[in-house]
Scaffold this active site. Structure first.
Site, PDB file in Angstrom:
ATOM      1  N   LYS A 138      38.929  53.166  29.481  1.00 29.25           N
ATOM      2  CA  LYS A 138      39.531  52.079  28.707  1.00 29.25           C
ATOM      3  C   LYS A 138      40.434  52.634  27.597  1.00 29.25           C
ATOM      4  O   LYS A 138      41.461  52.048  27.282  1.00 29.25           O
ATOM      5  CB  LYS A 138      38.441  51.151  28.149  1.00 29.25           C
ATOM      6  CG  LYS A 138      37.668  50.398  29.257  1.00 29.25           C
ATOM      7  CD  LYS A 138      38.567  49.509  30.110  1.00 29.25           C
ATOM      8  CE  LYS A 138      37.809  48.654  31.111  1.00 29.25           C
ATOM      9  NZ  LYS A 138      38.672  47.757  31.907  1.00 29.25           N
ATOM     10  N   ASP A 193      42.003  46.407  47.389  1.00 26.15           N
ATOM     11  CA  ASP A 193      41.159  47.229  46.518  1.00 26.15           C
ATOM     12  C   ASP A 193      42.154  47.997  45.642  1.00 26.15           C
ATOM     13  O   ASP A 193      43.061  48.661  46.168  1.00 26.15           O
ATOM     14  CB  ASP A 193      40.324  48.187  47.394  1.00 26.15           C
ATOM     15  CG  ASP A 193      39.363  49.034  46.562  1.00 26.15           C
ATOM     16  OD1 ASP A 193      39.781  49.559  45.511  1.00 26.15           O
ATOM     17  OD2 ASP A 193      38.208  49.182  46.979  1.00 26.15           O
ATOM     18  N   SER A 218      38.942  46.828  26.683  1.00 26.51           N
ATOM     19  CA  SER A 218      37.593  46.570  26.176  1.00 26.51           C
ATOM     20  C   SER A 218      37.554  46.964  24.702  1.00 26.51           C
ATOM     21  O   SER A 218      38.393  47.759  24.252  1.00 26.51           O
ATOM     22  CB  SER A 218      36.588  47.434  26.948  1.00 26.51           C
ATOM     23  OG  SER A 218      35.295  47.366  26.368  1.00 26.51           O
ATOM     24  N   TYR A 269      33.045  55.282  30.951  1.00 27.92           N
ATOM     25  CA  TYR A 269      33.707  53.967  30.977  1.00 27.92           C
ATOM     26  C   TYR A 269      34.713  53.868  29.830  1.00 27.92           C
ATOM     27  O   TYR A 269      35.857  53.474  30.020  1.00 27.92           O
ATOM     28  CB  TYR A 269      32.651  52.864  30.884  1.00 27.92           C
ATOM     29  CG  TYR A 269      33.215  51.473  30.762  1.00 27.92           C
ATOM     30  CD1 TYR A 269      33.840  50.860  31.853  1.00 27.92           C
ATOM     31  CD2 TYR A 269      33.133  50.754  29.568  1.00 27.92           C
ATOM     32  CE1 TYR A 269      34.356  49.575  31.746  1.00 27.92           C
ATOM     33  CE2 TYR A 269      33.643  49.470  29.454  1.00 27.92           C
ATOM     34  CZ  TYR A 269      34.253  48.882  30.539  1.00 27.92           C
ATOM     35  OH  TYR A 269      34.762  47.608  30.437  1.00 27.92           O
TER      36      TYR A 269
HETATM   37  N1  LIG Z   1      31.825  41.795  30.959  1.00 23.85           N
HETATM   38  C1  LIG Z   1      32.003  42.590  29.893  1.00 23.85           C
HETATM   39  O1  LIG Z   1      31.098  42.773  29.049  1.00 23.85           O
HETATM   40  C2  LIG Z   1      33.346  43.240  29.686  1.00 23.85           C
HETATM   41  C3  LIG Z   1      33.687  43.652  28.380  1.00 23.85           C
HETATM   42  C4  LIG Z   1      34.922  44.237  28.168  1.00 23.85           C
HETATM   43  C5  LIG Z   1      35.784  44.416  29.225  1.00 23.85           C
HETATM   44  N2  LIG Z   1      35.436  44.009  30.478  1.00 23.85           N
HETATM   45  C6  LIG Z   1      36.396  44.215  31.565  1.00 23.85           C
HETATM   46  O2  LIG Z   1      36.721  42.957  32.119  1.00 23.85           O
HETATM   47  C7  LIG Z   1      37.204  43.164  33.455  1.00 23.85           C
HETATM   48  C8  LIG Z   1      36.559  42.137  34.364  1.00 23.85           C
HETATM   49  O3  LIG Z   1      35.172  42.358  34.414  1.00 23.85           O
HETATM   50  P1  LIG Z   1      34.138  41.150  34.367  1.00 23.85           P
HETATM   51  O4  LIG Z   1      33.425  41.216  33.092  1.00 23.85           O
HETATM   52  O5  LIG Z   1      34.800  39.896  34.744  1.00 23.85           O
HETATM   53  O6  LIG Z   1      33.088  41.644  35.476  1.00 23.85           O
HETATM   54  P2  LIG Z   1      32.810  41.187  36.992  1.00 23.85           P
HETATM   55  O7  LIG Z   1      32.319  39.787  37.017  1.00 23.85           O
HETATM   56  O8  LIG Z   1      31.958  42.259  37.536  1.00 23.85           O
HETATM   57  O9  LIG Z   1      34.245  41.191  37.689  1.00 23.85           O
HETATM   58  C9  LIG Z   1      34.882  42.401  38.027  1.00 23.85           C
HETATM   59  C10 LIG Z   1      35.936  42.115  39.072  1.00 23.85           C
HETATM   60  O10 LIG Z   1      36.622  43.348  39.355  1.00 23.85           O
HETATM   61  C11 LIG Z   1      36.630  43.520  40.768  1.00 23.85           C
HETATM   62  N3  LIG Z   1      36.748  44.909  41.162  1.00 23.85           N
HETATM   63  C12 LIG Z   1      35.961  45.966  40.817  1.00 23.85           C
HETATM   64  N4  LIG Z   1      36.409  47.082  41.410  1.00 23.85           N
HETATM   65  C13 LIG Z   1      37.497  46.728  42.150  1.00 23.85           C
HETATM   66  C14 LIG Z   1      38.392  47.424  42.985  1.00 23.85           C
HETATM   67  N5  LIG Z   1      38.275  48.740  43.221  1.00 23.85           N
HETATM   68  N6  LIG Z   1      39.415  46.731  43.566  1.00 23.85           N
HETATM   69  C15 LIG Z   1      39.556  45.404  43.356  1.00 23.85           C
HETATM   70  N7  LIG Z   1      38.723  44.680  42.595  1.00 23.85           N
HETATM   71  C16 LIG Z   1      37.718  45.340  41.991  1.00 23.85           C
HETATM   72  C17 LIG Z   1      35.330  42.893  41.257  1.00 23.85           C
HETATM   73  O11 LIG Z   1      35.432  42.651  42.643  1.00 23.85           O
HETATM   74  P3  LIG Z   1      34.157  42.615  43.639  1.00 23.85           P
HETATM   75  O12 LIG Z   1      33.593  41.229  43.521  1.00 23.85           O
HETATM   76  O13 LIG Z   1      34.739  42.913  44.970  1.00 23.85           O
HETATM   77  O14 LIG Z   1      33.186  43.669  43.161  1.00 23.85           O
HETATM   78  C18 LIG Z   1      35.336  41.629  40.400  1.00 23.85           C
HETATM   79  O15 LIG Z   1      36.220  40.679  40.938  1.00 23.85           O
HETATM   80  C19 LIG Z   1      36.891  44.614  33.803  1.00 23.85           C
HETATM   81  O16 LIG Z   1      38.078  45.379  33.695  1.00 23.85           O
HETATM   82  C20 LIG Z   1      35.894  45.037  32.734  1.00 23.85           C
HETATM   83  O17 LIG Z   1      35.942  46.427  32.485  1.00 23.85           O
HETATM   84  C21 LIG Z   1      34.238  43.409  30.727  1.00 23.85           C
END
Ligand SMILES: NC(=O)c1ccc[n+]([C@@H]2O[C@H](COP(=O)([O-])OP(=O)(O)OC[C@H]3O[C@@H](n4cnc5c(N)ncnc54)[C@H](OP(=O)(O)O)[C@@H]3O)[C@@H](O)[C@H]2O)c1
Length: 277
Positions: A152, A56, A135, A148
């Site tokens: 970022k 984590d 982001s 959030y």
């Molecule tokens: N999707 C969007 O619209 C978007 C846009 C811009 C930026 N982002 C960024 O992209 C990144 C990835 O997000 P995603 O879109 O791929 O969403 P996601 O499918 O929800 O994946 C997030 C990942 O982060 C992990 N995570 C969260 N908290 C954690 C912690 N404390 N320790 C270890 N792992 C943790 C989750 O693990 P668990 O499965 O254990 O929860 C999951 O593997 C993030 O930094 C997010 O802010 C996303």
């Protein structure tokens, strides 16, 4: 040329996509996550090309030891992706204190401590690339995303300064700035604040009502491929803006900010100490 990668948050979304595509290309991946079983299928297909570490990112001691173990297992790691993160969504006033602490600990402190854990290894091996998944909300903000976006913006500042600190060691830093992506971000992973009626009828309320139908355009497969190309290309831009929603938003906001500063130029130059006589 095959490369070795270290990625956090690989159980779903961008982290999982990166891991899948990299393994399929023949790269080796040290994939870290909270739920190691989530990668059993990839482990069965790719065997030792996939090294799995459970952590984590809010556990600084655990993060440091998983980083050390990954470098020991793979020997060299060319690219580190600080990806783990989630969105705490709501008006700033609506969050419980614990929600705020967890958002900062995950998105900001987790990224800072990951960078601090990998830099000695990257320096010792003569360089590498640190990629921070930030982001479009690292350059902009909106109602419901103040918290959030703050995390970022914080990693943007961290990476911009870090790039100047570690460039001399051959370590490159890239800030990835995606728009909305179809992952678990807006569903399973989201941490919503408890709505306060006082915001009814305000921009917070309008965004809250709109969020359910927000047209998410970003394809995680194409986003991951673009991130991989950015490492392969060797140019390592400081910023990588991704998504047709992000591009006009970020360029528009940054241009408006620049225009506002230009309009204040006389004020800025009026506040210096008088020259010594
Ligand atoms: N999707 C969007 O619209 C978007 C846009 C811009 C930026 N982002 C960024 O992209 C990144 C990835 O997000 P995603 O879109 O791929 O969403 P996601 O499918 O929800 O994946 C997030 C990942 O982060 C992990 N995570 C969260 N908290 C954690 C912690 N404390 N320790 C270890 N792992 C943790 C989750 O693990 P668990 O499965 O254990 O929860 C999951 O593997 C993030 O930094 C997010 O802010 C996303």
């Amino acid at each position: 040329m095959s490369r070795n990668w270290f990625i956090t948050g690989t159980s779903s979304g961008i982290g999982r996509q990166l891991t899948e595509q990299l393994l399929a290309r023949g790269d080796r991946v040290a994939a870290t996550l909270r739920r190691p079983g989530a990668l059993d299928d990839l482990r069965a297909t790719y065997g030792d090309a996939l090294w799995i570490g459970q952590v984590d990112v809010t556990d600084t001691v655990g993060l440091r030891s998983v980083v050390d173990a990954a470098f020991a297992a793979l020997g060299r790691i060319d690219a580190v992706v600080s990806n783990a993160g989630y969105g705490a969504i709501g008006a700033l006033e609506e969050f419980a204190d614990a929600q705020i602490d967890r958002q900062i600990a995950t998105n900001f402190t987790g990224s800072v401590q990951l960078a601090r854990a990998v830099i000695p290894h990257l320096r010792a091996q003569g360089g590498g690339q640190f990629l921070q998944i930030a982001s479009a909300l690292g350059q902009t903000a909106s109602p419901m995303t103040a918290l959030y976006a703050a995390t970022k913006w914080a990693v943007e500042g961290m990476c911009e300064g870090l790039a100047m600190e570690v460039g001399a060691f051959g370590i490159k830093v890239t800030i990835v700035e995606p728009g909305a992506i179809r992952t678990d971000f807006g569903s399973r992973s989201a941490d919503a604040a408890a709505p306060m009626a006082v915001y009814d009828g305000t921009p917070v309320d309008r965004v809250r009502k709109m969020s359910a139908d927000y047209p998410v355009r970003g394809d995680p497969v194409k986003m991951a491929a673009a991130i991989i190309r950015c490492v392969e290309g060797g140019e390592a831009p400081l910023r990588l803006l991704l998504g047709s929603d992000a591009w006009p938003r970020v360029t528009g906001v940054v241009q408006a900010r620049l225009d506002a500063w230009h309009a204040q130029k006389d004020v800025a130059f009026s506040t210096d100490l008088a020259p010594a006589s």
